[in-house]
Design a protein around this motif. Structure first.
Motif, PDB file in Angstrom:
ATOM      1  N   UNK A 191      56.931  79.547  60.392  1.00  0.00           N
ATOM      2  CA  UNK A 191      57.629  78.751  59.388  1.00  0.00           C
ATOM      3  C   UNK A 191      58.999  78.359  59.939  1.00  0.00           C
ATOM      4  N   UNK A 192      59.285  77.073  59.885  1.00  0.00           N
ATOM      5  CA  UNK A 192      60.589  76.555  60.334  1.00  0.00           C
ATOM      6  C   UNK A 192      61.274  75.953  59.125  1.00  0.00           C
ATOM      7  N   UNK A 193      62.481  76.372  58.842  1.00  0.00           N
ATOM      8  CA  UNK A 193      63.199  75.796  57.707  1.00  0.00           C
ATOM      9  C   UNK A 193      63.822  74.467  58.088  1.00  0.00           C
ATOM     10  N   UNK A 194      63.446  73.419  57.376  1.00  0.00           N
ATOM     11  CA  UNK A 194      63.935  72.076  57.715  1.00  0.00           C
ATOM     12  C   UNK A 194      65.210  71.743  56.945  1.00  0.00           C
ATOM     13  N   UNK A 195      66.231  71.340  57.691  1.00  0.00           N
ATOM     14  CA  UNK A 195      67.501  70.925  57.087  1.00  0.00           C
ATOM     15  C   UNK A 195      67.712  69.450  57.405  1.00  0.00           C
ATOM     16  N   UNK A 196      67.655  68.600  56.387  1.00  0.00           N
ATOM     17  CA  UNK A 196      67.858  67.168  56.604  1.00  0.00           C
ATOM     18  C   UNK A 196      69.354  66.889  56.417  1.00  0.00           C
ATOM     19  N   UNK A 197      70.076  66.957  57.537  1.00  0.00           N
ATOM     20  CA  UNK A 197      71.534  67.056  57.481  1.00  0.00           C
ATOM     21  C   UNK A 197      72.240  65.759  57.094  1.00  0.00           C
ATOM     22  N   UNK A 198      71.613  64.617  57.368  1.00  0.00           N
ATOM     23  CA  UNK A 198      72.259  63.334  57.047  1.00  0.00           C
ATOM     24  C   UNK A 198      71.199  62.243  57.068  1.00  0.00           C
ATOM     25  N   UNK A 199      71.322  61.289  56.141  1.00  0.00           N
ATOM     26  CA  UNK A 199      70.378  60.154  56.165  1.00  0.00           C
ATOM     27  C   UNK A 199      71.068  58.887  56.666  1.00  0.00           C
ATOM     28  N   UNK A 200      72.210  59.071  57.334  1.00  0.00           N
ATOM     29  CA  UNK A 200      72.911  57.932  57.928  1.00  0.00           C
ATOM     30  C   UNK A 200      72.307  57.688  59.307  1.00  0.00           C
ATOM     31  N   UNK A 201      72.095  56.416  59.653  1.00  0.00           N
ATOM     32  CA  UNK A 201      71.419  56.141  60.924  1.00  0.00           C
ATOM     33  C   UNK A 201      71.895  54.822  61.514  1.00  0.00           C
ATOM     34  N   UNK A 202      72.082  54.805  62.858  1.00  0.00           N
ATOM     35  CA  UNK A 202      72.495  53.561  63.512  1.00  0.00           C
ATOM     36  C   UNK A 202      71.290  52.726  63.955  1.00  0.00           C
ATOM     37  N   UNK A 203      70.099  53.309  63.902  1.00  0.00           N
ATOM     38  CA  UNK A 203      68.904  52.632  64.419  1.00  0.00           C
ATOM     39  C   UNK A 203      68.275  51.733  63.359  1.00  0.00           C
TER      40      UNK A 203
END
Ligand code: 5AD
Length: 354
Positions: free
Chosen positions: A39-51
């Motif tokens: 089990x890996x705990x997922x942390x979605x740290x930011x939804x800002x993206x340059x792509x």
């Protein structure tokens, strides 16, 4: 297994034959990486993206429509703490390619995790400069994930334009860089991108084994209605006989083939697969998968990390999912992994070097 065999498996529709392939992959998984599900705990740290990836709901084009967020240090630390409390062996820090997550900030977080927890850390922060990869490795990061999305250059350039004013990047080159720096390295693809032929997916799967990956993430392409690809703009259109479908059967077959081609790799049963059906997690685990990534992102941010619509984890309460997932893993005869869950492949190659 050669390319023609891979293609004919991907096209196979006979339920009995498919079942035999999935079972074979399950057996290979048992013999090489065992019954533990890490089990890996997922942390979605930011939804800002340059792509401006044409498939992704948080790309830079979304401008006005997406409410943007970036987690602060104490929010990230709380997520890591939660992973420890749940007994997870590792965390995955994922975000859009957001340079506001500075080199220093990520280094400070890695150091905090290493000083205060036994967790392994995987980063998935996009195509950052090599100096960032090096700095974070020195700070203590263990693993890096960067999906190459498709090995077909033309399709890649069609769905993944370069940042304005820059040249197209080569993710294979970046993956080699990551390996040489000493990361446990992961990559992967989406299945069923418009314009993706069976020939292309067969090449993708062969590329997995050539790249000698420690982790491989593979899930269905799910159209996002606010993206140009999701709206059907400027598509490479293939005939139905050539176009790979983005359905559960094809994803499971691709997972099974991946397990057979890369026996000792870590292979998650992805959130995207579980978005296609309630039993998607189990299905992924039954045809080669040995990893699950429970989402630890606070619920208020989670709905904003909408890379594709109706993500199965959007409403899952962290505690509830945690309790459920143990029961679900045990119900299919598997055990919850203990420790960091390093890739067997990575450990083997490390031993050979010493
Ligand atoms: N459907 C499925 N997967 C997607 N990703 C991004 N957008 C979508 C989509 N619309 C995947 C990409 C990326 C990973 C983090 O999520 O493969 O690398």
């Amino acid at each position: 297994m050669n390319k023609d065999e891979i293609i004919s498996w991907l096209k196979e529709n006979d339920a009995k034959k498919l079942e035999s392939l999935w079972q074979h992959a399950d057996q290979v998984r048992r013999e090489t990486v065992g019954d533990q599900v890490h089990l890996r705990g997922l942390i979605e740290a930011s939804n800002i993206c340059v792509r401006q990836c044409r498939y992704c709901g948080i790309n830079a084009d979304q401008g006005r429509k997406v409410q943007r967020y970036r987690m602060n240090m104490s929010e990230m630390q709380q997520c890591a703490q939660m992973a420890v409390e749940f007994g997870y062996g590792s965390i995955v820090v994922q975000a859009g390619e957001d340079y506001g997550l500075t080199t220093q900030f990520i280094s400070d977080f890695i150091r905090w995790v290493k000083d205060n927890t036994p967790l392994a850390i995987t980063l998935s922060l996009g195509e950052r400069p090599e100096s960032d990869f090096r700095t974070w490795k020195t700070a203590g990061a263990d693993r890096y994930l960067l999906r190459f999305e498709t090995s077909d250059r033309q399709l890649y350039q069609n769905i993944h334009p370069p940042v304005k004013g820059q040249l197209h990047t080569d993710r294979f080159e970046i993956l080699r860089q990551l390996k040489s720096i000493g990361y446990e390295t992961g990559s992967g693809i989406m299945i069923g991108i418009p314009g993706q032929s069976f020939d292309i997916v067969a090449n993708d799967l062969l590329a997995f084994s050539q790249l000698d990956l420690d982790m491989i993430g593979l899930g269905p392409y799910i159209p996002h209605p606010e993206t140009s690809l999701g709206k059907g703009e400027n598509l490479i259109t293939l005939s139905p006989e050539q176009q790979v479908p983005n359905d559960q059967q094809t994803v499971c077959t691709a997972l099974a083939l991946t397990r057979i081609l890369c026996p000792a790799t870590n292979l998650p049963s992805t959130t995207a697969l579980s978005t296609l059906s309630d039993k998607g997690r189990e299905q992924g685990l039954n045809c080669g998968g040995n990893v699950i990534m429970p989402n630890l992102t606070p619920l208020s941010y989670r709905r904003l990390y909408e890379i594709y619509p109706a993500k199965s984890c959007i409403k899952e309460d962290v505690n509830e999912f945690h309790n459920q997932i143990r029961t679900r893993i045990e119900a299919i005869g598997r055990t919850v992994g203990k420790g960091r869950g390093d890739s067997v492949k990575f450990l083997q190659s490390k031993q050979q070097k010493h």
